[in-house]
Scaffold this active site. Structure first.
Site, mmCIF file in Angstrom:
data_model
loop_
_atom_site.group_PDB
_atom_site.id
_atom_site.type_symbol
_atom_site.label_atom_id
_atom_site.label_comp_id
_atom_site.label_asym_id
_atom_site.label_seq_id
_atom_site.Cartn_x
_atom_site.Cartn_y
_atom_site.Cartn_z
ATOM 1 N N ALA A 107 0.859 -1.176 0.000
ATOM 2 C CA ALA A 107 0.000 0.000 0.000
ATOM 3 C C ALA A 107 0.899 1.231 0.000
ATOM 4 O O ALA A 107 2.074 1.143 0.367
ATOM 5 C CB ALA A 107 -0.866 -0.018 1.256
ATOM 6 N N GLY A 133 0.517 -5.073 0.617
ATOM 7 C CA GLY A 133 -0.606 -5.033 -0.307
ATOM 8 C C GLY A 133 -0.238 -5.639 -1.656
ATOM 9 O O GLY A 133 -1.106 -6.189 -2.352
ATOM 10 N N GLU A 142 -0.697 -9.152 -1.327
ATOM 11 C CA GLU A 142 -2.136 -9.428 -1.254
ATOM 12 C C GLU A 142 -2.784 -9.382 -2.634
ATOM 13 O O GLU A 142 -3.688 -10.155 -2.934
ATOM 14 C CB GLU A 142 -2.804 -8.434 -0.302
ATOM 15 N N GLU A 164 3.908 -5.740 6.924
ATOM 16 C CA GLU A 164 3.082 -4.743 7.618
ATOM 17 C C GLU A 164 3.378 -4.681 9.103
ATOM 18 O O GLU A 164 3.329 -3.615 9.721
ATOM 19 C CB GLU A 164 1.594 -5.043 7.409
HETATM 20 C C1 3H9 Z 1 0.466 -2.342 3.351
HETATM 21 O O1 3H9 Z 1 0.691 -2.806 2.286
HETATM 22 C C2 3H9 Z 1 -0.857 -2.389 4.043
HETATM 23 C C3 3H9 Z 1 -1.855 -3.314 3.376
HETATM 24 O O2 3H9 Z 1 -1.702 -4.624 3.819
HETATM 25 C C4 3H9 Z 1 -3.240 -2.952 3.815
HETATM 26 C C5 3H9 Z 1 -4.028 -2.106 2.949
HETATM 27 C C6 3H9 Z 1 -5.459 -1.960 3.350
HETATM 28 N N1 3H9 Z 1 4.648 3.488 0.094
HETATM 29 O O3 3H9 Z 1 13.343 1.687 0.676
HETATM 30 P P1 3H9 Z 1 13.800 2.473 -0.498
HETATM 31 C C7 3H9 Z 1 9.480 4.889 -0.983
HETATM 32 S S1 3H9 Z 1 1.659 -1.538 4.200
HETATM 33 C C8 3H9 Z 1 5.148 4.694 -0.182
HETATM 34 O O4 3H9 Z 1 14.852 3.490 -0.299
HETATM 35 P P2 3H9 Z 1 14.919 0.094 -1.668
HETATM 36 C C9 3H9 Z 1 10.524 5.190 0.068
HETATM 37 O O5 3H9 Z 1 10.016 6.046 1.057
HETATM 38 C C10 3H9 Z 1 3.050 -1.527 3.135
HETATM 39 N N2 3H9 Z 1 6.456 4.922 -0.438
HETATM 40 O O6 3H9 Z 1 14.226 1.507 -1.715
HETATM 41 C C11 3H9 Z 1 11.603 5.824 -0.774
HETATM 42 O O7 3H9 Z 1 11.236 7.170 -1.014
HETATM 43 P P3 3H9 Z 1 12.343 8.314 -1.095
HETATM 44 C C12 3H9 Z 1 3.760 -2.804 3.170
HETATM 45 C C13 3H9 Z 1 7.272 3.877 -0.391
HETATM 46 O O8 3H9 Z 1 15.172 -0.284 -3.057
HETATM 47 C C14 3H9 Z 1 11.517 5.075 -2.085
HETATM 48 O O9 3H9 Z 1 10.213 4.485 -2.119
HETATM 49 N N3 3H9 Z 1 4.967 -2.675 2.388
HETATM 50 C C15 3H9 Z 1 6.832 2.590 -0.075
HETATM 51 O O10 3H9 Z 1 16.024 0.102 -0.687
HETATM 52 C C16 3H9 Z 1 12.546 3.990 -2.236
HETATM 53 O O11 3H9 Z 1 12.495 3.143 -1.110
HETATM 54 C C17 3H9 Z 1 6.135 -2.341 2.940
HETATM 55 O O12 3H9 Z 1 6.232 -2.147 4.124
HETATM 56 C C18 3H9 Z 1 5.448 2.408 0.165
HETATM 57 N N4 3H9 Z 1 4.931 1.193 0.459
HETATM 58 O O13 3H9 Z 1 13.816 -0.884 -1.040
HETATM 59 C C19 3H9 Z 1 7.316 -2.241 2.012
HETATM 60 N N5 3H9 Z 1 7.883 1.752 -0.095
HETATM 61 O O14 3H9 Z 1 13.246 7.899 -2.212
HETATM 62 C C20 3H9 Z 1 8.075 -1.004 2.276
HETATM 63 C C21 3H9 Z 1 8.945 2.490 -0.425
HETATM 64 O O15 3H9 Z 1 11.556 9.550 -1.313
HETATM 65 N N6 3H9 Z 1 9.161 -0.779 1.341
HETATM 66 N N7 3H9 Z 1 8.609 3.780 -0.595
HETATM 67 O O16 3H9 Z 1 13.044 8.285 0.249
HETATM 68 C C22 3H9 Z 1 10.330 -1.439 1.410
HETATM 69 O O17 3H9 Z 1 10.536 -2.340 2.201
HETATM 70 C C23 3H9 Z 1 11.428 -0.992 0.466
HETATM 71 O O18 3H9 Z 1 11.104 0.297 0.037
HETATM 72 C C24 3H9 Z 1 11.631 -1.872 -0.790
HETATM 73 C C25 3H9 Z 1 12.655 -1.182 -1.736
HETATM 74 C C26 3H9 Z 1 12.180 -3.233 -0.351
HETATM 75 C C27 3H9 Z 1 10.356 -2.057 -1.539
#
Ligand code: 3H9
Length: 677
Positions: A63, A102, A105, A125
């Site tokens: 999400a 998400g 999901e 999450e």
């Molecule tokens: C969810 O899904 C809830 C649902 O179950 C329920 C719904 C009803 N959203 O980490 P990076 C940005 S909760 C917005 O440096 P990497 C991050 O801030 C979500 N922005 O890259 C950064 O911005 P900036 C569950 C996001 O290659 C840029 O992207 N998912 C999100 O080292 C690059 O990120 C997670 O918890 C996001 N979801 O790693 C996954 N994700 O450049 C969270 C990232 O401006 N994300 N950004 O600073 C991660 O674990 C890592 O970002 C990922 C890439 C592994 C994907």
């Protein structure tokens, strides 16, 4: 605005593609586009199957976290996932990168899933204080079983494609570079198959033993956190009720967590950690200095741990010691650490061999001439450090970065002993340096912007969370530790015990309290070494050889296994010192007073650090305390805690009540400080 979702027809297969950099987060526009694309495929009689895939580096990473806490826009994610699953035509998720939260999901809502070998699936999450809220907790156990669903949901650890395939989460592993073509071919193979495999229509088998074992195995790790138990409860629910009831329960739990302070704290940390990497006045595209070889001076615990970070990242290290014996010992410890990791199966023997082959021990500083970064990790003496830096100045090649691992000392003074202060920077690692994630990067008055940018980028490469600090005694972390220690000692004099103070800190969520920490680090650290000079309780303990865990005696007594117990002798020492120093009557100290006097002043110090410009932003202070000192993640760091749990009015009132000089910025944030005080 053009939609981030586009469709491409491949004869009878409709490929739905998301192009929403950087990580294809499921924003309102993406969700809307997905629903429209599924409707398009469903309505078109010539389409027999659909494939969902993403452009860029990853499948949907979850999400869009930036939307959390804002009014909902567009179709909600559960609605989107249900729409995909409800399709009469098969939908195939084609996964690369990280299908997280998400994103996972969405994949579970699809009828089939194919993935490249390097893909991972996960529901992280819980790390944001949440749970998969789009049916994930109900679909996962139905597809992969309770044990795997618990592991994925409640720990948040991702699963590689192969393991996911074995668990039935992935139907086929396809070619690393031919995802789309292979997914289309797969879609054609299954296009005519009915009934469609819908996860929500399956049952989930109860496994109470697995649940009990999982709770037991993770009890310590989950202590204080609300989200893991909510995840477990949802997974268990999936085994007890029909899907519709299960998702209803999941939604309730999700909303409860989403509106709670723990999730707010954990989401704050997610962004804080990423923000910390940014240097306010240094452009993101600053040309970096190449770092091909690192030199480390000092093969003690710190030097060895620091070296391992680089060796593990494939960067060769030259390590220097003064004596052969110390050098051999240091190298031996590094080898042992790697071998222990390999014995646990977390490293292959050939990786150990490669790391050790890239490790060059030497007795001569002159052998650092070809290093691009040199990190000095000798003991805390300004004179020694200055001497080393002056020598490095004559030895190192132009442009080499000269770093000190000092925890307190003035980087500018160290830099002034060289002819190239612009190349000097602080790199303050935390012990054990190969484990602790924090790196304080200390910016001297003359540190060049590209030196700073290079070190920050390198930190990411060695998997550290780096925070920029200014030159100030103790930098961010240790400077904030000082008022805590001073107050903890005063509280002993007033009647609190080490056990009570530590217990309050542990109950708060810290891994240990101030006196447990002193015993672990060594009561004798920084001691003047004169047993006749007793100016405080710590001196009194040190004078008796109660130097902490290493002597089986410190603020606590320890058995051979280092289990602590309250020490009658320490109680006497405190009494003796109280009597000698003419302290007033002993009194009951409440737990709340301990919080107000040991934790509030830390926030105050953090605020002063910010006012002085020694930290870039409040969230950096939070990152330091979470990753360097074990501040509970679910409290978001001291500055977040002060703002969101304590409140500035109460904080300022408490500080004033106990006679602290309150930082101006905190006073300004408190609405009615006088009234509260
Ligand atoms: C969810 O899904 C809830 C649902 O179950 C329920 C719904 C009803 N959203 O980490 P990076 C940005 S909760 C917005 O440096 P990497 C991050 O801030 C979500 N922005 O890259 C950064 O911005 P900036 C569950 C996001 O290659 C840029 O992207 N998912 C999100 O080292 C690059 O990120 C997670 O918890 C996001 N979801 O790693 C996954 N994700 O450049 C969270 C990232 O401006 N994300 N950004 O600073 C991660 O674990 C890592 O970002 C990922 C890439 C592994 C994907």
């Amino acid at each position: 605005m053009t939609s981030p979702i586009r469709t491409e027809r491949h004869d009878d297969v409709l490929v739905v593609i998301s192009d929403s950099p950087p990580v294809n987060a499921l924003s309102a526009a993406v969700r809307e586009g997905l629903v429209a694309a599924i409707a398009e495929g469903s309505a078109d009689a010539s389409i027999t199957a659909m494939v969902i895939r993403c452009d860029g580096k990853t499948f949907f990473a979850g999400a869009d976290i930036t939307e959390f806490g804002k009014p909902p826009v567009g179709p909600m994610l559960p609605v989107v996932v249900d729409a995909i699953e409800a399709s009469d035509k098969p939908v195939v998720a084609a996964i690369h990168g990280t299908a997280l939260g998400g994103g996972c999901e969405v994949a579970l809502g699809c009828h089939y899933r194919v993935a490249v070998p390097s893909a991972v699936l996960g529901t992280p999450e819980v790390k944001l204080g949440l749970l998969p809220g789009a049916g994930g907790t109900q679909r996962l156990p139905r597809i992969a079983g309770v044990a795997m669903a618990l592991e994925m949901c409640a720990t948040g650890n991702p699963v590689p494609a192969k393991k996911a395939e074995a668990a039935g989460l992935i139907d086929r592993i396809v070619g690393e570079t031919s995802l789309e073509a292979d997914a289309i071919a797969f879609a054609r193979e299954i296009a005519g198959k009915r009934p469609l495999p819908r996860a929500s229509e399956r049952g989930a088998k109860a496994d109470p033993d697995a649940v009990a074992a999982f709770r037991k195995a993770n009890a310590r790790k989950f202590r204080g956190f609300e989200a893991p138990e909510a995840n477990i409860a949802c997974v268990v629910k999936a085994t007890e009720t029909p899907y519709a009831e299960g998702v209803h329960f999941e939604r309730e739990q999700f909303m409860r967590l989403m509106t709670g302070v723990q999730s707010a704290a954990q989401r704050h940390l997610f962004f804080a950690e990423r923000q910390a990497a940014k240097i306010n006045d240094v452009p993101a595209d600053t040309q970096l200095r190449p770092i091909k070889r690192v030199g480390v001076i000092g093969a003690g615990t710190m030097g060895g741990g620091i070296s391992m970070n680089f060796l593990s990242a494939g960067i060769p290290v030259t390590i220097v010691e003064m004596q052969q014996e110390a050098l051999d010992r240091g190298v031996g410890v590094v080898r042992k650490n790697y071998e222990a990791t390999a014995a646990k199966g977390r490293m292959k023997p050939e990786q150990v061999a490669a790391a050790m082959a890239a490790f060059t021990p030497t007795l001569g500083l002159e052998n650092l001439a070809d290093c691009d970064l040199i990190i000095e990790a000798v003991y805390e003496s300004m004179d020694v450090k200055k001497e080393i830096f002056a020598k490095l100045d004559t030895i190192c090649k132009p442009g080499a970065i000269l770093a000190s691992n000092t925890s307190y000392l003035d980087i500018d003074e160290i830099a002034a002993s060289t002819s190239r202060p612009q190349d000097v920077v602080g790199m303050h690692f935390f012990s054990p340096a190969n484990v602790m994630k924090l790196l304080e990067v200390v910016r001297g008055a003359k540190t060049a912007p590209d030196v700073l940018a290079t070190v920050m980028a390198l930190a990411k490469k060695i998997k550290k969370v780096a925070v920029v600090a200014g030159v100030t005694y103790g930098f961010i972390g240790n400077r904030m530790l000082m008022p805590r220690q001073v107050e903890a000692n005063k509280l002993l004099m007033e009647g609190a015990t080490p056990e009570q103070i530590d217990k309050v800190h542990v109950a708060f969520g810290m891994p240990m309290g101030p006196f447990q920490m002193a015993d672990l680090a060594g009561v004798d650290i920084g001691w003047h070494r004169d047993p006749t000079r007793i100016e405080n309780i710590r001196d009194a303990l040190a004078a008796e050889g109660r130097w902490g865990q290493k002597k089986q005696a410190g603020f606590y007594d320890y058995d051979e296994k280092r289990n602590p117990s309250p020490s009658p002798r320490v109680a006497e020492i405190i009494e003796e010192f109280r009597a000698k120093s003419g302290a007033g009557e002993k009194r009951e100290v409440s737990d709340q007073e301990i919080v107000e006097r040991t934790l509030y002043p830390m926030v105050n110090e953090g605020a002063l650090i910010l006012e002085e410009g020694k930290a870039q932003r409040a969230s950096d202070v939070d990152v330091v305390w979470i990753y360097g000192y074990g501040w509970p993640v679910y409290r978001g760091g001291p500055m977040f805690w002060a703002e969101h749990e304590v409140g500035y009015d109460k904080l300022v009132g408490g500080l004033e009540k106990h006679g602290f000089e309150v930082a101006k910025s905190l006073k300004a944030k408190a609405k009615t400080p006088e009234a509260v005080a």
